[in-house]
Enzyme design. Structure first.
Site, PDB file in Angstrom:
ATOM      1  N   HIS A 299       0.627  41.896  30.978  1.00 47.28           N
ATOM      2  CA  HIS A 299       2.019  41.379  31.187  1.00 47.28           C
ATOM      3  C   HIS A 299       2.007  39.988  30.447  1.00 47.28           C
ATOM      4  O   HIS A 299       3.118  39.568  29.899  1.00 47.28           O
ATOM      5  CB  HIS A 299       2.523  41.264  32.704  1.00 47.28           C
TER       6      HIS A 299
ATOM      7  N   HIS B 190      -3.568  52.831  32.708  1.00 50.43           N
ATOM      8  CA  HIS B 190      -3.253  53.359  34.095  1.00 50.43           C
ATOM      9  C   HIS B 190      -4.357  54.426  34.800  1.00 50.43           C
ATOM     10  O   HIS B 190      -4.340  54.890  35.470  1.00 50.43           O
ATOM     11  CB  HIS B 190      -1.740  53.976  34.085  1.00 50.43           C
TER      12      HIS B 190
END
Ligand code: HEB
Length: 748
Positions: free
Chosen positions: A93, A284
């Site tokens: 992020h 993920h």
């Protein structure tokens, strides 16, 4: 009701109260030209972050970071006893706000510590991740910036979970204030997405916007998730998200429509399909999502939280508010049976199971495998097992045909996934760092990558002072107009953007696609200049002693310098050592993002009803890392040097075009002239003699803004005064030299 909540009476000291920004929201803002200056930075002026980083005990900090991964803290326990997933998300992020369109965003400045990013809905719980790092930041102090530390931590997280990385480079100096230069979208509500999908919108007109698109085109139905167009330059589907809504566009659980949003937003991040899929699949593979209970348990974000929270936000009143009770995204998914280990299980499960729409405990759309297999461990309860679950955006990796083709291959070839993932991850973290000469530390990879915009290293003796004066004479003896040399040098150097440190004169890429054909570069004139300089180059390189060579990149700048010396009668600095890149070393498509839409320095193009010309000028000045006085000196000087892109006389307020004088300012401020718009759009103006009515000058908004805007006028008055002639010339040359060398990290 406390004073802070009172809607009528605002604070009357400490910067409170109704301010210019409230009175005149459309006024041109210069604030982005004075960010991150000495007064905001607590480090001494002579602090050299690169040197500090070089003194860092790199192995020791990596060891400390590795130990931290499994050093679970009572105040924020680690899922599965390992912080790896959380730290990867933090790094991701941090870097993932980058957008290739204007080069802004990204992890290069440590901006996740400041608003709005510290409070973005997508960054929930990352306040905890950064605080977990504080003891390490404290231990190593100025030797590692937060910017480097957040990204290095993501890298170490991967390595600590059995995923060797492609490398790491440090060198990102911290900033100490919220960056106002990035346009994140026009919405005023978090997760709103109305403005970014509504072409034809009015949108915000304040300064500090990025380069945004025009306002042509019919109004689109922004609710159609299969066809809507994302506004330039934003790279997220919603205000406050890094990319896309994990539940699907606007929360609609449609994996194929999700893929469309993913492709657009990751594309703006400079990632192709393969890189995008690798990042999502690889990322993920680790960790979990957090949605133990409805999100109304969660308190205010850090910027709005009370002072005693000390920078923490999102206080969660569900259960213990942490560990198994954590609420971050409101989704509750664990992708693999080994969330703290690199594996291929994300893809195995994605393809092994069919998926059924379900809700998280917080009520969000997510998917569960149609199976009785309870193979997924719980993050805290050893006796509990779960079924595999996925986000809508995960299913996009299978149900979008292009992503499917890629991910099915990796299902069979896990090594290929590892290679693609670690390369894409390295690119993600380093995309905005600029040339390799800025990359520091023992883990800089040897392999040169195309997105670095590589330039060859200097493999020959460079020109010395006497060569330089001889070359200047040769250059001026060609039959090219000196102003053309100035134009081309400026065109080459001013392609630089400080946001991601791409562009600039080095590499002589102005002679390559796509820059050679940019309208603003005046291709016909460019060709004349280049062929004249190639002649000078050939002659020198064929005859110079000791294998000395001069690059075309150096000659392009030197020609501008020689012409400027002639025009100013002063000596102008020149720093040789540039080299020429080849077309193969140039990602032409990626360079297209550097083409200016409007460029006030060259009086090129006009604004739209949404973004005024002068806002483009300020935006460009920001990308050139100029202050307002530097911008003013450069525009004033370039005008009298007669260097408009098309040779027009707009703003050329002088009787001696081609000569460096302060005439631009003297004549702009002359009360004998009255200005009148020549057309309905108020882009073009004539200056007429107040008495006779005779036309004296013509101008654009890029010119007249220096007489209109009070702060710019204040600077213009300094340069227009009778004692300013020499000062102005000196300032112009200093700023010119700055721009010529913006990309010379090799000599800084
Ligand atoms: Fe991610 C997590 C979404 C991409 C990595 N993610 C996550 C979550 C979500 C998401 C919602 C959860 C959060 C919480 O905690 O709750 N992603 C997403 C999306 C996307 C993504 C939508 C686009 C498609 N990721 C991504 C990438 C990466 C990642 C690219 C990297 C590379 N994530 C991640 C991780 C995690 C996540 C590691 C986990 C975290 C933890 O564990 O904590």
């Amino acid at each position: 009701m406390s004073a802070a909540e009172c809607p009528v009476k605002k604070s009357n000291i400490g910067g409170g109260g109704t301010r210019n920004r409230d009175w005149w929201p459309n006024d041109l803002k210069l604030n982005i030209l004075r960010q991150h200056t000495g007064v905001t930075n607590p480090e001494p002026k002579e602090f050299d972050y690169g040197a500090a980083f070089k003194s860092l005990d790199y192995e020791a900090i990596k060891k400390d970071l590795t130990a931290l991964m499994t050093d679970s803290q009572e105040w924020w326990p680690a899922d599965f006893g390992h912080y790896g997933g959380l730290f990867i998300r933090m790094a991701w992020h941090s870097a993932g706000t980058y957008r290739v369109t204007d080069g802004r965003g990204g992890g290069g400045d440590g901006q996740q510590r400041f608003a709005p990013l510290n409070s973005w809905p997508d960054n929930v719980s990352l306040d905890k991740a950064r605080r977990l790092l504080w003891p390490i930041k404290q231990k190593y102090g100025s030797k590692i910036s937060w910017a480097d530390l957040m990204l290095l931590t993501g890298n170490v997280a991967l390595e600590s979970m059995g995923c060797p990385t492609f490398g790491f480079a440090g060198g990102r100096a911290d900033t100490y204030e919220a960056d106002e230069s990035v346009y994140w979208g026009g919405e005023t509500t978090w997760l709103g997405n109305d403005i970014r999908y509504e072409s034809g919108r009015e949108g915000p007109a304040g300064g500090g916007g990025g380069v945004v698109d025009g306002d042509e085109g019919a109004k689109k139905d922004h609710t159609d998730i299969h066809s809507r167009d994302l506004e330039q330059p934003v790279a997220a589907a919603h205000m406050g998200l890094i990319y896309v809504n994990p539940e699907g566009p606007d929360g609609i659980p449609d994996p194929v429509a999700s893929a469309r949003d993913i492709r657009t937003t990751f594309g703006r991040m400079a990632m192709n399909d393969e890189e995008t899929a690798a990042l999502v699949v690889g990322g993920h593979t680790f960790g979990k999502t957090h949605g133990a209970a409805p999100s109304d348990n969660v308190g205010e974000e850090p910027e709005a939280a009370p002072i005693e929270a000390q920078g923490f936000g999102w206080k969660n009143k569900h259960g213990s508010g942490k560990g198994p009770d954590t609420i971050t995204s409101g989704l509750e998914v664990i992708w693999t049976s080994e969330p703290t280990k690199w594996s291929n299980k994300y893809l195995e499960y994605l393809y092994k199971y069919e998926w059924e729409l379900t809700k998280s405990p917080a009520g969000a759309n997510q998917w569960v495998a149609k199976t009785d297999d309870e193979i997924i461990p719980d993050a805290y309860d050893k006796n509990k097992k779960h079924k595999p679950r996925m986000l809508t955006s995960d299913l996009a990796m299978r149900f979008d045909p292009a992503y499917e083709k890629i991910t099915r291959r990796w299902l069979e070839h896990p090594d290929e996934l590892h290679d693609k993932f670690t390369r894409a991850w390295f690119k993600l973290l380093h995309r905005d760092m600029g040339p390799r000469s800025r990359w520091l530390g023992p883990e800089v990879p040897k392999e040169v990558l195309i997105w670095e915009d590589p330039v060859p290293s200097v493999d020959h003796p460079v020109v010395n002072d006497s060569d330089i004066s001889a070359l200047k004479k040769e250059i001026l003896a060609t039959n090219v107009e000196p102003t053309s040399f100035i134009r081309v040098a400026w065109a080459a150097a001013s392609s630089f953007r400080g946001s991601d440190k791409r562009g600039g004169a080095n590499g002589a890429r102005i002679r390559l696609e796509p820059q050679i054909n940019w309208k603003v570069n005046n291709p016909a004139e460019l060709e004349t200049v280049l062929s004249a300089l190639e002649g000078v180059q050939k002659k020198f390189n064929d005859s110079a002693s000791g294998g000395k060579k001069v690059s075309l990149a150096d000659l392009i700048v030197l020609a501008g310098v020689a012409a400027l010396e002639k025009a100013s009668g002063l000596s102008v600095p020149f720093t040789p050592g540039r080299t020429d890149a080849s077309q193969e070393q140039t990602d032409a498509q990626s360079f297209e993002h550097l083409e200016p839409i409007v460029d006030g320095f060259r009086n090129y193009g006009v604004g739209s009803s949404r973004v005024r010309s002068e806002q483009f000028l300020v935006d460009k000045a920001h990308l050139l890392t100029l202050s307002a006085p530097q911008m003013t000196a450069l525009v004033g000087g370039l005008r009298v040097l007669n260097t408009n892109w098309d040779g027009s006389s707009n703003g050329v307020f002088t009787k001696q075009p081609g000569k460096l004088t302060n005439d631009f300012f003297v004549n702009l401020l002359d009360m004998g002239t009255e200005w009148k718009a020549t057309d309905g759009s108020s882009e073009f103006f004539n200056g007429v003699d107040r008495k006779s009515g005779d036309k004296k000058w013509s101008a654009t908004r890029h010119d007249l803004i220096f007489g209109h805007h009070p702060e710019l006028r204040a600077i213009a008055e300094v340069y227009g005064a009778s004692d300013a002639q020499e000062k102005f010339k000196k300032d112009f040359i200093t700023s010119w030299d700055k721009v010529m060398n913006l990309d010379r990290f090799d000599v800084k």
